[in-house]
Motif scaffolding. Structure first.
Motif, PDB file in Angstrom:
ATOM      1  N   LYS A   1       0.848  -1.149   0.082  1.00 52.89           N
ATOM      2  CA  LYS A   1       0.084   0.207   0.083  1.00 52.89           C
ATOM      3  C   LYS A   1       0.888   1.162  -0.050  1.00 52.89           C
ATOM      4  O   LYS A   1       1.875   1.418   0.726  1.00 52.89           O
ATOM      5  CB  LYS A   1      -0.926   0.043   1.354  1.00 52.89           C
ATOM      6  N   ALA A   2       0.480   1.997  -1.136  1.00 54.74           N
ATOM      7  CA  ALA A   2       1.332   3.231  -0.974  1.00 54.74           C
ATOM      8  C   ALA A   2       0.567   4.599  -0.420  1.00 54.74           C
ATOM      9  O   ALA A   2      -0.346   4.513  -0.312  1.00 54.74           O
ATOM     10  CB  ALA A   2       1.860   3.739  -2.430  1.00 54.74           C
ATOM     11  N   SER A   3       1.301   5.228   0.239  1.00 57.08           N
ATOM     12  CA  SER A   3       0.654   6.732   0.779  1.00 57.08           C
ATOM     13  C   SER A   3       1.622   7.976   0.645  1.00 57.08           C
ATOM     14  O   SER A   3       2.690   7.641   0.466  1.00 57.08           O
ATOM     15  CB  SER A   3       0.161   6.455   2.099  1.00 57.08           C
ATOM     16  N   LEU A   4       1.218   9.099   0.901  1.00 55.34           N
ATOM     17  CA  LEU A   4       1.968  10.167   1.055  1.00 55.34           C
ATOM     18  C   LEU A   4       2.218  10.410   2.662  1.00 55.34           C
ATOM     19  O   LEU A   4       1.353  10.594   3.390  1.00 55.34           O
ATOM     20  CB  LEU A   4       1.407  11.388   0.459  1.00 55.34           C
TER      21      LEU A   4
ATOM     22  N   GLY B   1      14.111  -1.082  -5.497  1.00 54.43           N
ATOM     23  CA  GLY B   1      14.095  -0.282  -6.640  1.00 54.43           C
ATOM     24  C   GLY B   1      13.459   1.028  -6.271  1.00 54.43           C
ATOM     25  O   GLY B   1      13.148   1.613  -5.205  1.00 54.43           O
ATOM     26  N   PHE B   2      12.952   1.578  -7.424  1.00 55.86           N
ATOM     27  CA  PHE B   2      12.180   3.007  -7.539  1.00 55.86           C
ATOM     28  C   PHE B   2      10.834   2.860  -7.462  1.00 55.86           C
ATOM     29  O   PHE B   2      10.415   2.067  -8.672  1.00 55.86           O
ATOM     30  CB  PHE B   2      13.042   3.681  -8.530  1.00 55.86           C
ATOM     31  N   PRO B   3      10.082   3.555  -7.275  1.00 56.46           N
ATOM     32  CA  PRO B   3       8.702   3.696  -7.246  1.00 56.46           C
ATOM     33  C   PRO B   3       8.435   4.368  -8.659  1.00 56.46           C
ATOM     34  O   PRO B   3       9.351   5.072  -9.117  1.00 56.46           O
ATOM     35  CB  PRO B   3       8.164   4.378  -6.148  1.00 56.46           C
ATOM     36  N   GLY B   4       7.296   4.152  -9.141  1.00 57.69           N
ATOM     37  CA  GLY B   4       6.827   4.863 -10.395  1.00 57.69           C
ATOM     38  C   GLY B   4       6.128   6.110  -9.892  1.00 57.69           C
ATOM     39  O   GLY B   4       5.531   5.912  -9.118  1.00 57.69           O
ATOM     40  N   VAL B   5       6.306   7.109 -10.485  1.00 59.85           N
ATOM     41  CA  VAL B   5       5.702   8.416 -10.123  1.00 59.85           C
ATOM     42  C   VAL B   5       5.299   9.533 -11.224  1.00 59.85           C
ATOM     43  O   VAL B   5       6.127   9.569 -12.086  1.00 59.85           O
ATOM     44  CB  VAL B   5       6.544   9.453  -8.929  1.00 59.85           C
ATOM     45  N   GLN B   6       4.178   9.545 -11.424  1.00 65.15           N
ATOM     46  CA  GLN B   6       3.727  10.705 -12.513  1.00 65.15           C
ATOM     47  C   GLN B   6       3.009  11.727 -11.842  1.00 65.15           C
ATOM     48  O   GLN B   6       2.010  11.670 -11.108  1.00 65.15           O
ATOM     49  CB  GLN B   6       2.860   9.945 -13.510  1.00 65.15           C
TER      50      GLN B   6
ATOM     51  N   TRP C   1       4.195  25.182 -12.550  1.00 66.34           N
ATOM     52  CA  TRP C   1       3.165  24.048 -13.281  1.00 66.34           C
ATOM     53  C   TRP C   1       2.383  23.524 -11.989  1.00 66.34           C
ATOM     54  O   TRP C   1       2.861  23.099 -11.122  1.00 66.34           O
ATOM     55  CB  TRP C   1       3.877  23.152 -14.001  1.00 66.34           C
ATOM     56  N   HIS C   2       1.133  23.855 -12.201  1.00 68.65           N
ATOM     57  CA  HIS C   2       0.023  23.632 -11.219  1.00 68.65           C
ATOM     58  C   HIS C   2      -0.511  21.990 -11.376  1.00 68.65           C
ATOM     59  O   HIS C   2      -0.963  21.700 -12.266  1.00 68.65           O
ATOM     60  CB  HIS C   2      -1.011  24.475 -11.066  1.00 68.65           C
ATOM     61  N   VAL C   3       0.157  21.328 -10.421  1.00 68.73           N
ATOM     62  CA  VAL C   3      -0.024  19.668 -10.350  1.00 68.73           C
ATOM     63  C   VAL C   3      -1.500  19.613  -9.624  1.00 68.73           C
ATOM     64  O   VAL C   3      -1.431  20.129  -8.453  1.00 68.73           O
ATOM     65  CB  VAL C   3       1.084  19.132  -9.608  1.00 68.73           C
ATOM     66  N   SER C   4      -2.160  18.867 -10.112  1.00 71.87           N
ATOM     67  CA  SER C   4      -3.454  18.429  -9.534  1.00 71.87           C
ATOM     68  C   SER C   4      -3.611  17.099  -8.761  1.00 71.87           C
ATOM     69  O   SER C   4      -3.795  16.970  -7.460  1.00 71.87           O
ATOM     70  CB  SER C   4      -4.515  18.379 -10.339  1.00 71.87           C
ATOM     71  N   THR C   5      -2.619  16.048  -9.335  1.00 68.81           N
ATOM     72  CA  THR C   5      -2.766  14.782  -8.512  1.00 68.81           C
ATOM     73  C   THR C   5      -1.420  14.250  -8.771  1.00 68.81           C
ATOM     74  O   THR C   5      -0.517  14.513  -9.758  1.00 68.81           O
ATOM     75  CB  THR C   5      -3.761  13.828  -9.175  1.00 68.81           C
ATOM     76  N   VAL C   6      -1.023  13.212  -8.078  1.00 65.14           N
ATOM     77  CA  VAL C   6       0.352  12.364  -8.208  1.00 65.14           C
ATOM     78  C   VAL C   6      -0.148  10.935  -8.277  1.00 65.14           C
ATOM     79  O   VAL C   6      -0.781  10.477  -7.126  1.00 65.14           O
ATOM     80  CB  VAL C   6       1.281  12.708  -7.107  1.00 65.14           C
TER      81      VAL C   6
ATOM     82  N   GLU D   1      -3.704   7.026  -6.852  1.00 62.77           N
ATOM     83  CA  GLU D   1      -3.638   8.540  -7.296  1.00 62.77           C
ATOM     84  C   GLU D   1      -4.139   9.387  -6.037  1.00 62.77           C
ATOM     85  O   GLU D   1      -5.034   9.083  -5.194  1.00 62.77           O
ATOM     86  CB  GLU D   1      -4.477   8.764  -8.320  1.00 62.77           C
ATOM     87  N   PHE D   2      -3.132  10.209  -5.736  1.00 61.55           N
ATOM     88  CA  PHE D   2      -3.300  11.139  -4.609  1.00 61.55           C
ATOM     89  C   PHE D   2      -3.548  12.640  -5.391  1.00 61.55           C
ATOM     90  O   PHE D   2      -2.956  12.982  -6.079  1.00 61.55           O
ATOM     91  CB  PHE D   2      -2.163  11.064  -3.510  1.00 61.55           C
ATOM     92  N   ASN D   3      -4.295  13.371  -4.532  1.00 54.65           N
ATOM     93  CA  ASN D   3      -4.471  14.739  -4.458  1.00 54.65           C
ATOM     94  C   ASN D   3      -3.211  15.527  -4.216  1.00 54.65           C
ATOM     95  O   ASN D   3      -2.421  15.072  -3.230  1.00 54.65           O
ATOM     96  CB  ASN D   3      -5.631  15.537  -3.720  1.00 54.65           C
ATOM     97  N   TRP D   4      -2.739  16.523  -4.939  1.00 53.16           N
ATOM     98  CA  TRP D   4      -1.418  16.854  -4.944  1.00 53.16           C
ATOM     99  C   TRP D   4      -1.672  18.431  -4.084  1.00 53.16           C
ATOM    100  O   TRP D   4      -2.468  19.272  -4.725  1.00 53.16           O
ATOM    101  CB  TRP D   4      -0.757  17.311  -6.024  1.00 53.16           C
ATOM    102  N   THR D   5      -1.052  18.606  -3.026  1.00 52.51           N
ATOM    103  CA  THR D   5      -1.369  19.717  -2.147  1.00 52.51           C
ATOM    104  C   THR D   5      -0.144  20.421  -1.827  1.00 52.51           C
ATOM    105  O   THR D   5      -0.102  21.382  -0.839  1.00 52.51           O
ATOM    106  CB  THR D   5      -2.242  19.511  -0.787  1.00 52.51           C
TER     107      THR D   5
END
Length: 199
Positions: free
Chosen positions: A75-78, A108-113, A157-162, A174-178
């Motif tokens: 499980k991933a979380s911020l 390894g590395f997580p994938g992040v978009q 650049w205004h990010v909305s989600t990660v 998917e998480f909201n970017w704050t």
């Protein structure tokens, strides 16, 4: 008697000469075979190296203290957010928790978009940090650092989600970017926004 002795000597010399020629011929044939065998042996060594390289994956997976199967139920979380020393960058902790019933290895590395409201996406590059394996007990966790280059509202650049995908899995959350706008550096060779390995 002397003539017979001379004939015997000449006959023996001829036999020795023929034997020598045969030996040279056999040696020449042997060298050709050895060269062919050497090529086969080199191919075998090359094949063996490939086999060893392929066989190193499980060992590499469990190095650095890891011992067990790869984590598949994560499980991933911020997590927490901290500014860098200069203030131009920020680090967001990406937390990964083993939700399986057994201990497992995460490596390894997580994938992040990153995504903006207009649909623009940015798949982040990996840092150059060394990768290590982390053994997670059931319910145990580890983290990776997401480093971003902070920007102001006017130029950023205004990010909305990660979107975050744990290493070696296909489970994306998917998480909201704050955490405010960032500098969009999708085409940069060394962008100031990147992701590090777990551990």
């Amino acid at each position: 008697m002397s003539a017979n002795s001379n004939w015997i000597r000449r006959s023996a010399a001829a036999v020795v000469a023929l034997a020598a020629v045969g030996a040279l011929s056999a040696c020449s044939d042997g060298q050709t075979e050895n060269a062919s065998s050497g090529t086969d042996a080199q191919e075998a060594v090359t094949g063996g190296r490939e086999a060893v390289s392929g066989g190193q994956e499980p060992d590499a997976l469990t190095s650095g203290g890891g011992n067990g199967a790869a984590c598949t139920n994560v499980k991933a979380s911020l997590g927490s957010t901290t500014p860098s020393s200069g203030g131009s960058q920020m680090r967001v902790q990406l937390v990964f928790v083993n939700q399986g019933a057994r201990a497992c290895v995460l490596r390894g590395f997580p994938g992040v978009q990153l995504r903006s409201a207009d649909g623009t996406t940015w798949d982040l590059r990996r840092s150059s940090e060394e990768v290590e394996s982390v053994t997670l007990a059931p319910g145990g966790g580890t983290s990776a650092a997401l480093t971003t280059s902070s920007a102001d509202n006017a130029t950023g650049w205004h990010v909305s989600t990660v979107l975050v995908t744990p290493p070696n899995t296909t489970s994306t959350t998917e998480f909201n970017w704050t955490h405010g706008p960032v500098h969009l550096q999708k085409d940069a060779t060394r962008p100031a926004t990147f992701v590090g390995p777990v551990g």
